[in-house]
Each structure stands twice: as C-alpha cells, then as structure tokens.
Design a protein around this motif. Structure first.
Motif, PDB file in Angstrom:
ATOM      1  N   UNK A  52       0.830  -1.209   0.000  1.00 41.45           N
ATOM      2  CA  UNK A  52       0.000   0.000   0.000  1.00 41.45           C
ATOM      3  C   UNK A  52       0.864   1.258   0.000  1.00 41.45           C
ATOM      4  N   UNK A  53       1.997   1.213   0.669  1.00 44.03           N
ATOM      5  CA  UNK A  53       2.901   2.363   0.720  1.00 44.03           C
ATOM      6  C   UNK A  53       4.069   2.222  -0.248  1.00 44.03           C
ATOM      7  N   UNK A  54       4.042   1.184  -1.092  1.00 41.85           N
ATOM      8  CA  UNK A  54       5.071   0.932  -2.102  1.00 41.85           C
ATOM      9  C   UNK A  54       6.464   0.860  -1.496  1.00 41.85           C
ATOM     10  N   UNK A  55       6.560   0.280  -0.306  1.00 39.26           N
ATOM     11  CA  UNK A  55       7.875   0.089   0.306  1.00 39.26           C
ATOM     12  C   UNK A  55       8.629  -1.037  -0.384  1.00 39.26           C
ATOM     13  N   UNK A  56       7.898  -1.955  -0.954  1.00 39.72           N
ATOM     14  CA  UNK A  56       8.483  -3.054  -1.726  1.00 39.72           C
ATOM     15  C   UNK A  56       7.824  -3.071  -3.098  1.00 39.72           C
ATOM     16  N   UNK A  57       8.615  -3.405  -4.098  1.00 41.55           N
ATOM     17  CA  UNK A  57       8.094  -3.536  -5.457  1.00 41.55           C
ATOM     18  C   UNK A  57       7.993  -5.031  -5.751  1.00 41.55           C
ATOM     19  N   UNK A  58       6.802  -5.518  -6.094  1.00 44.25           N
ATOM     20  CA  UNK A  58       6.640  -6.949  -6.353  1.00 44.25           C
ATOM     21  C   UNK A  58       7.467  -7.422  -7.550  1.00 44.25           C
ATOM     22  N   UNK A  59       7.940  -8.672  -7.478  1.00 46.20           N
ATOM     23  CA  UNK A  59       8.618  -9.291  -8.613  1.00 46.20           C
ATOM     24  C   UNK A  59       7.619  -9.386  -9.768  1.00 46.20           C
ATOM     25  N   UNK A  60       8.118  -9.545 -10.998  1.00 46.11           N
ATOM     26  CA  UNK A  60       7.201  -9.567 -12.147  1.00 46.11           C
ATOM     27  C   UNK A  60       6.073 -10.600 -12.026  1.00 46.11           C
ATOM     28  N   UNK A  61       6.366 -11.802 -11.556  1.00 46.09           N
ATOM     29  CA  UNK A  61       5.302 -12.800 -11.444  1.00 46.09           C
ATOM     30  C   UNK A  61       4.279 -12.407 -10.376  1.00 46.09           C
ATOM     31  N   UNK A  62       4.747 -11.830  -9.273  1.00 43.31           N
ATOM     32  CA  UNK A  62       3.821 -11.375  -8.222  1.00 43.31           C
ATOM     33  C   UNK A  62       3.036 -10.148  -8.680  1.00 43.31           C
ATOM     34  N   UNK A  63       3.675  -9.287  -9.497  1.00 37.74           N
ATOM     35  CA  UNK A  63       2.978  -8.122 -10.030  1.00 37.74           C
ATOM     36  C   UNK A  63       1.823  -8.575 -10.918  1.00 37.74           C
ATOM     37  N   UNK A  64       2.035  -9.626 -11.714  1.00 38.67           N
ATOM     38  CA  UNK A  64       0.965 -10.147 -12.566  1.00 38.67           C
ATOM     39  C   UNK A  64      -0.170 -10.742 -11.730  1.00 38.67           C
ATOM     40  N   UNK A  65       0.195 -11.450 -10.651  1.00 35.91           N
ATOM     41  CA  UNK A  65      -0.845 -11.991  -9.759  1.00 35.91           C
ATOM     42  C   UNK A  65      -1.620 -10.861  -9.089  1.00 35.91           C
ATOM     43  N   UNK A  66      -0.918  -9.826  -8.661  1.00 35.69           N
ATOM     44  CA  UNK A  66      -1.560  -8.682  -8.026  1.00 35.69           C
ATOM     45  C   UNK A  66      -2.491  -7.988  -9.007  1.00 35.69           C
ATOM     46  N   UNK A  67      -2.042  -7.820 -10.243  1.00 37.47           N
ATOM     47  CA  UNK A  67      -2.875  -7.181 -11.255  1.00 37.47           C
ATOM     48  C   UNK A  67      -4.111  -8.023 -11.565  1.00 37.47           C
ATOM     49  N   UNK A  68      -3.938  -9.343 -11.651  1.00 37.87           N
ATOM     50  CA  UNK A  68      -5.081 -10.223 -11.907  1.00 37.87           C
ATOM     51  C   UNK A  68      -6.110 -10.106 -10.783  1.00 37.87           C
ATOM     52  N   UNK A  69      -5.628 -10.023  -9.542  1.00 42.28           N
ATOM     53  CA  UNK A  69      -6.546  -9.851  -8.408  1.00 42.28           C
ATOM     54  C   UNK A  69      -7.235  -8.488  -8.485  1.00 42.28           C
ATOM     55  N   UNK A  70      -6.486  -7.459  -8.857  1.00 43.06           N
ATOM     56  CA  UNK A  70      -7.086  -6.120  -8.997  1.00 43.06           C
ATOM     57  C   UNK A  70      -8.198  -6.146 -10.039  1.00 43.06           C
ATOM     58  N   UNK A  71      -7.947  -6.783 -11.169  1.00 43.80           N
ATOM     59  CA  UNK A  71      -8.962  -6.855 -12.216  1.00 43.80           C
ATOM     60  C   UNK A  71     -10.179  -7.667 -11.768  1.00 43.80           C
ATOM     61  N   UNK A  72      -9.930  -8.745 -11.033  1.00 45.67           N
ATOM     62  CA  UNK A  72     -11.042  -9.572 -10.537  1.00 45.67           C
ATOM     63  C   UNK A  72     -11.912  -8.801  -9.558  1.00 45.67           C
ATOM     64  N   UNK A  73     -11.315  -7.861  -8.840  1.00 47.98           N
ATOM     65  CA  UNK A  73     -12.066  -7.084  -7.853  1.00 47.98           C
ATOM     66  C   UNK A  73     -12.529  -5.739  -8.407  1.00 47.98           C
ATOM     67  N   UNK A  74     -12.367  -5.535  -9.714  1.00 49.87           N
ATOM     68  CA  UNK A  74     -12.933  -4.357 -10.363  1.00 49.87           C
ATOM     69  C   UNK A  74     -12.099  -3.093 -10.302  1.00 49.87           C
ATOM     70  N   UNK A  75     -10.796  -3.205 -10.236  1.00 47.81           N
ATOM     71  CA  UNK A  75      -9.946  -2.007 -10.212  1.00 47.81           C
ATOM     72  C   UNK A  75      -9.999  -1.307 -11.571  1.00 47.81           C
ATOM     73  N   UNK A  76     -10.048   0.032 -11.572  1.00 48.32           N
ATOM     74  CA  UNK A  76     -10.179   0.760 -12.831  1.00 48.32           C
ATOM     75  C   UNK A  76      -8.857   1.028 -13.548  1.00 48.32           C
ATOM     76  N   UNK A  77      -7.738   0.633 -12.969  1.00 48.98           N
ATOM     77  CA  UNK A  77      -6.449   0.943 -13.592  1.00 48.98           C
ATOM     78  C   UNK A  77      -5.901  -0.258 -14.350  1.00 48.98           C
ATOM     79  N   UNK A  78      -4.974   0.036 -15.290  1.00 50.47           N
ATOM     80  CA  UNK A  78      -4.369  -1.047 -16.061  1.00 50.47           C
ATOM     81  C   UNK A  78      -3.014  -1.420 -15.460  1.00 50.47           C
ATOM     82  N   UNK A  79      -2.349  -2.393 -16.068  1.00 54.08           N
ATOM     83  CA  UNK A  79      -1.081  -2.895 -15.540  1.00 54.08           C
ATOM     84  C   UNK A  79      -0.020  -1.799 -15.501  1.00 54.08           C
ATOM     85  N   UNK A  80       0.030  -0.972 -16.537  1.00 52.20           N
ATOM     86  CA  UNK A  80       1.005   0.124 -16.577  1.00 52.20           C
ATOM     87  C   UNK A  80       0.813   1.099 -15.426  1.00 52.20           C
TER      88      UNK A  80
END
Length: 142
Positions: A52-80
C-alpha cells in the motif's frame, strides 16, 4: 458461483473510482481484503505494510498476480498504472529519506564549537553496555 462472487466483490467496493492501488485497496472491506490477498498470492498484512505504501516492489510474477486480483475485484487501472504506482511511490520515498539524511548531515556540519575547531569524540556502540561471553570457535553445543 461466479455471479455470487462478482456480486460480493462489487458490494465490497466503497468508492466508485479509486485513483490508484492504495485507494483501491483501502476501499475494500476486511473480508474483501482477505479474499483479495488470497487471489494475489499473499497476505493482507503484507499488502498493508509493504504494498500500500510501495515500500516493496513486487517481482514480475507477483505483479501479474496482483494485477489479476485487482482486475477480478474491479480495479479501474491497467497494468502500466499499477507498475507506475510502485515505481513513483518508491522513488518518492527514497528521495524523502535521502533529503532528510542530507539535512541532518548539513546541520551537523554547520555547528562547531566556539574555538573554531570541532571536537571529536569516539562514538558509543549501541546496546546495553554489557559484555557477552565469547566461546571458542571449536566449542560444540550439546
């Protein structure tokens, strides 16, 4: 099952258009946060402390999992935009930390004693001051 899950996700959202990952995650209720963390492959505590505070940057595979969860929960932003959130926040945090260290160093440099010569004293080691017992390297633990 999918309709029930989608309905519960939409009910969990408190805001209609969160601008970034932080506001999106904070808009979820406690149960939705737990389900979101499960979908992202992590824990709510890790998300709240590090992501939440961006103290850590997720690895690429975790970033993809995080983005998939965001999309599943209706987040309005894209991966970029998600990636930009982590790198922009991380850079701002590092800059803030470096600036505060620079200010502290500058204030130490400008203060000298009245004689014009800085007094040097040895720095104390942190800790309780107690001596610890040293064991030889070849000692065995029973």
């Amino acid at each position: 099952m999918r309709i029930y899950l989608l309905g519960s996700i939409l009910r969990a959202m408190h805001t209609t258009n969160p601008a970034d990952f932080r506001s999106f995650y904070r808009s979820l209720d406690a149960d939705a946060k737990r389900r979101f963390a499960d979908a992202a492959g992590t824990t709510p505590k890790y998300i709240e402390v590090h992501l939440v505070y961006a103290r850590r940057i997720p690895r690429p595979d975790k970033m993809e999992q995080l983005f998939a969860a965001c999309q599943a929960f209706g987040a309005p932003f894209d991966l970029g935009q998600l990636i930009a959130f982590f790198y922009a926040e991380s850079k701002a945090l590092k800059t803030k930390t470096v600036d505060s260290v620079d200010e502290a160093a500058a204030s130490d440099d400008t203060q000298g004693d009245a004689g014009g010569e800085a007094e040097s004293r040895p720095k104390r080691a942190s800790g309780s001051g107690r001596k610890t017992k040293q064991f030889p390297a070849d000692a065995r633990v029973a």
